[in-house]
Motif scaffolding. Structure first.
Motif, short mmCIF file in Angstrom:
data_model
loop_
_atom_site.label_atom_id
_atom_site.label_comp_id
_atom_site.label_asym_id
_atom_site.label_seq_id
_atom_site.Cartn_x
_atom_site.Cartn_y
_atom_site.Cartn_z
N ASP A 1 24.75 -16.02 -14.53
CA ASP A 1 25.28 -14.99 -15.15
C ASP A 1 24.83 -14.71 -16.35
O ASP A 1 25.35 -15.56 -17.21
N PRO A 2 24.24 -13.66 -16.56
CA PRO A 2 23.18 -13.36 -17.99
C PRO A 2 24.57 -13.48 -19.20
O PRO A 2 24.24 -13.75 -20.22
N THR A 3 25.69 -12.96 -18.68
CA THR A 3 27.00 -12.89 -19.97
C THR A 3 27.30 -14.27 -20.35
O THR A 3 27.80 -14.26 -21.54
N THR A 4 26.56 -15.33 -19.69
CA THR A 4 27.08 -16.72 -20.22
C THR A 4 25.87 -17.15 -21.23
O THR A 4 26.00 -18.25 -21.94
N PHE A 5 24.76 -16.37 -21.19
CA PHE A 5 23.94 -16.93 -22.30
C PHE A 5 24.41 -16.60 -23.64
O PHE A 5 25.22 -15.69 -24.11
N ILE A 6 23.93 -17.22 -24.78
CA ILE A 6 24.42 -17.41 -26.10
C ILE A 6 23.50 -16.76 -27.11
O ILE A 6 22.23 -17.27 -27.11
N GLU A 7 23.85 -15.69 -27.95
CA GLU A 7 22.99 -15.17 -28.91
C GLU A 7 23.12 -15.88 -30.08
O GLU A 7 24.40 -16.41 -30.68
N PRO A 8 22.07 -16.30 -31.00
CA PRO A 8 22.31 -17.10 -32.25
C PRO A 8 22.67 -16.14 -33.33
O PRO A 8 22.69 -15.00 -33.27
N THR A 9 23.10 -16.53 -34.46
CA THR A 9 23.26 -16.02 -35.47
C THR A 9 22.53 -16.58 -36.63
O THR A 9 22.19 -17.80 -36.94
N LEU A 10 22.03 -15.62 -37.63
CA LEU A 10 21.07 -16.06 -38.72
C LEU A 10 21.83 -16.47 -39.79
O LEU A 10 22.67 -15.78 -40.31
N HIS A 11 21.38 -17.38 -40.64
CA HIS A 11 22.03 -18.19 -41.73
C HIS A 11 20.94 -18.53 -42.73
O HIS A 11 19.87 -18.74 -42.43
N ARG A 12 21.30 -19.14 -43.79
CA ARG A 12 20.42 -19.28 -45.02
C ARG A 12 21.23 -20.64 -45.69
O ARG A 12 22.45 -20.53 -45.95
N PHE B 1 18.84 -20.63 -37.49
CA PHE B 1 19.61 -19.70 -36.51
C PHE B 1 20.65 -20.86 -36.05
O PHE B 1 20.27 -22.00 -35.86
N ARG B 2 21.79 -20.46 -35.97
CA ARG B 2 22.96 -21.20 -35.29
C ARG B 2 23.35 -20.80 -33.79
O ARG B 2 23.74 -19.67 -33.62
N TYR B 3 23.40 -21.75 -32.86
CA TYR B 3 23.92 -21.23 -31.37
C TYR B 3 25.16 -22.31 -31.39
O TYR B 3 24.95 -23.41 -31.60
N LEU B 4 26.22 -21.61 -30.81
CA LEU B 4 27.37 -22.63 -30.68
C LEU B 4 27.78 -22.35 -29.14
O LEU B 4 27.60 -21.23 -28.64
N PRO B 5 28.17 -23.37 -28.45
CA PRO B 5 28.58 -23.24 -26.97
C PRO B 5 29.70 -22.50 -26.78
O PRO B 5 30.55 -22.18 -27.57
N ASN B 6 29.64 -21.80 -25.45
CA ASN B 6 31.01 -21.28 -25.04
C ASN B 6 31.97 -22.32 -24.81
O ASN B 6 31.75 -23.41 -24.44
N GLY B 7 33.26 -21.89 -24.73
CA GLY B 7 34.45 -22.88 -24.45
C GLY B 7 35.06 -23.45 -25.82
O GLY B 7 34.91 -22.99 -26.60
N ASN B 8 36.02 -24.17 -25.39
CA ASN B 8 36.92 -24.68 -26.43
C ASN B 8 36.12 -25.86 -27.27
O ASN B 8 35.67 -26.70 -26.86
N ARG B 9 36.30 -25.82 -28.70
CA ARG B 9 35.58 -26.63 -29.57
C ARG B 9 36.26 -27.87 -29.54
O ARG B 9 37.41 -28.01 -29.33
#
Length: 618
Positions: free
Chosen positions: A357-368, A380-388
């Motif tokens: 399901d493409p909705t499970t793919f994760i977009e990164p966020t840009l940081h410095r 770039f930071r990617y965080l998994p889906n689900g409970n941390r």
């Protein structure tokens, strides 16, 4: 291929790109790895809807970089076992395949295609040098002719004047040092148009198009930190296009397209890793009617090389349609079509997401973050889906190769694989990365090489201090090629930071690397790292193999036997020395791979084993 685990499906998500237009039909060809490795496909183009594709090649190894010729035939390249000795194949319109080249020890590089000729380069007479040839179309009725033998540098034919009496070539002295050469194909006389302008100062030059016999559109960082547009004259003068600097504020890339008689030229801007496509009309001293194209997603136009595709965008001959390779963090790489009349866009064909399901793919966020010397470094930071997890996610620091490259927020099946497996991903563009200007590129040269490794250290410290989502006690350093060197260097320079490391085709010793890399690459790589003749002490000082007593975390090494870039010996010597010292190390070799893993079967085998290993350690 049956996938044994749902995580493995992420590795099977399709990548498609490198479109080329048929000269007379609404038909494109492109390369895709949906079969498990790159093969060439074609599909009709119909407004507003994806169309089914037809597979044109069925080879055991990757087939890449397709280009239509004016007569409707299609050429492409193929190597064997990842050896990068690419041969040229031709497919007639009736589907019959012919191999145009057969010296499997040489490599052929497709260059410019004009109405009359295919220009290519090949290292037939000297494996360290690429001579330039041209081949009259139709290719099956003619033979190639030698047109230029360079004394140094890599040569790429980039533009031709209308009657092929003159051609423009880019001479690569290094990845960050080029010249523009003008060759009269009748007399054989050659002129360097940029030597006097640059005055021996390393400068990047990219030829966009020939406006008329006196004026050439170029992208260059001459007298500029960023790569900018300008006009190079055959009289050896350069005119920067200053007026548009307020509209194009970031660095321009080497992706551009136009049709033969088009007033419009399309080109790309790199905005902190994201791509904006512009178009405009060039005159001999200006750019007018500049406008940016819009897409339904914010993403990247990913470009590559002969191992995938060199042309990411392509304008149809009638100028009505633009084919674009497009990707984002959540959109797998695919060919999109833009209707120039109304600027609507749609995917050319359906992409295979392996049942995910493409909705499970994760977009990164840009940081410095600010590094040890207050340099602002992006990541770039990617965080998994689900409970941390209670202590935060374990994290993989993925370091790109190059080093004159850039990790971007496009779709990466390997990143999504690790995310689905419960790992956060941190992907920095440490100093020396492309896309941020010349000053940033040069910050890791020679004796400053280890400053880039300090960036990785200070990113880890930044994560520890400011990222509550990540468990700073469970950090994995991971990278390929130059990124593999960064893994080894970070683990030996700053061993206290890492729970484990994964080195894929990485450099362990810069001296042996330069001695053993393919002959055609040596001078290009010495331009970045330092030369064996003049900089031997620096090369030894920055080599991780001399500091392995510092290494404490377990290491996993992946290597292709046929790697001509970073030879097998680089991984073997690191593995053997670590084993001799009783340190925890694993080596996974692939007899049918080269610089990285091109085949899905091998990617699944390698990355699944790495994941199992990481889960036991991290």
């Amino acid at each position: 291929m049956a996938l044994s685990d749902s995580f493995e499906k992420y590795l099977a998500v399709e990548t498609a790109g490198g479109p080329t237009w048929h000269p007379n039909r609404n038909l494109i060809a492109f390369t895709s790895n949906v079969s498990g490795h790159f093969q060439v496909y074609s599909c009709e183009v119909s407004k507003g809807k994806p169309m089914p594709r037809h597979q044109l090649t069925h080879e055991e190894d990757r087939c890449t970089d397709p280009r239509y010729l004016p007569d409707g035939s299609l050429i492409f390249t193929r190597d064997r076992g990842g050896d990068e000795n690419f041969q040229i194949g031709l497919i007639e319109e009736n589907g019959v395949l012919h191999w145009l080249t057969s010296d499997l020890r040489a490599k052929y590089r497709i260059g410019l295609i004009t109405d009359s000729y295919l220009y290519f380069s090949a290292n037939l007479t000297d494996r360290a040098m690429f001579d330039v040839y041209r081949w009259r179309i139709p290719l099956l009725k003619n033979e190639p002719e030698l047109v230029y033998q360079p004394e140094k540098g890599m040569i790429q034919v980039s533009a031709s004047y209308e009657d092929d009496s003159q051609i423009l070539m880019t001479q690569f002295l290094g990845n960050m040092d080029q010249h523009v050469l003008l060759l009269d194909t009748n007399s054989g006389i050659i002129e360097n148009l940029t030597l006097e302008i640059c005055n021996n100062f390393p400068t990047r030059w990219d030829i966009v198009r020939w406006l008329d016999r006196e004026n050439i559109v170029v992208i260059t960082d001459y007298n500029s930190d960023l790569k900018r547009l300008g006009i190079l004259k055959t009289s050896k003068e350069f005119i920067p296009l200053e007026r548009i600097r307020d509209e194009i504020k970031f660095e321009l890339e080497d992706q551009h397209t136009y049709s033969k008689n088009s007033l419009w030229t399309y080109f790309t801007e790199n905005q902190e890793g994201y791509t904006t496509i512009h178009r405009g009309k060039f005159t001999k001293d200006d750019l007018i009617d500049l406008e940016a194209l819009s897409f339904p997603l914010r993403g990247v136009v990913p470009s590559g090389d002969a191992r995938s595709w060199t042309n990411a965008i392509c304008l149809s001959r009638d100028e009505h349609l633009l084919a674009v390779t497009l990707s984002s963090g959540t959109q797998p790489t695919n060919v999109w079509i833009v209707d120039i009349k109304d600027m609507t866009s749609w995917p050319a064909t359906e992409i295979n997401t392996a049942g995910l399901d493409p909705t499970t793919f994760i977009e990164p966020t840009l940081h410095r973050f600010n590094s040890f010397d207050d340099l602002s470094v992006p990541y770039f930071r990617y965080l998994p889906n689900g409970n941390r997890p209670s202590n935060g996610w374990p994290a993989i620091f993925m370091i790109h190769g190059g080093p004159e490259s850039q990790i971007r927020p496009d779709f990466n099946p390997v990143i999504q694989f690790y995310l689905a497996s419960g790992y956060a991903l941190i992907t920095p563009n440490i100093r020396g990365s492309a896309g941020y200007g010349r000053k940033y590129l040069d910050l890791d040269n020679l004796e400053k090489r280890l400053d880039s490794i300090k960036d990785i250290k200070h990113l880890a410290l930044h994560i520890k201090d400011f990222e509550n989502e990540i468990d700073a006690n469970r950090l994995v350093i991971y990278g390929g090629s130059y990124g593999g060197f960064a893994v080894l260097s970070a683990m030996t320079e700053h061993p206290e930071l890492w729970k484990a490391g994964v080195d894929i085709v990485g450099i362990s010793n810069f001296v042996t690397f330069l001695q053993n890399t393919a002959a055609w690459r040596r001078s290009l790589r010495e331009a970045e790292y330092g030369s064996l003749e003049h900089d031997i002490e620096i090369l030894r000082m920055i080599s991780p193999i001399h500091k392995i007593d510092n290494l404490s975390a377990p290491l996993f090494i992946i290597q292709g036997d046929n790697d001509e870039r970073v030879p097998l010996s680089e991984s073997l010597q690191m593995y053997e020395m670590l084993k001799e010292k009783g340190l925890e190390v694993q080596l996974m070799r692939f007899a049918d791979e080269g610089h990285g893993l091109a085949k899905l079967e091998n990617r699944i085998k390698a990355y699944s084993r790495v994941l199992t290993w990481l889960n036991e350690i991290a």
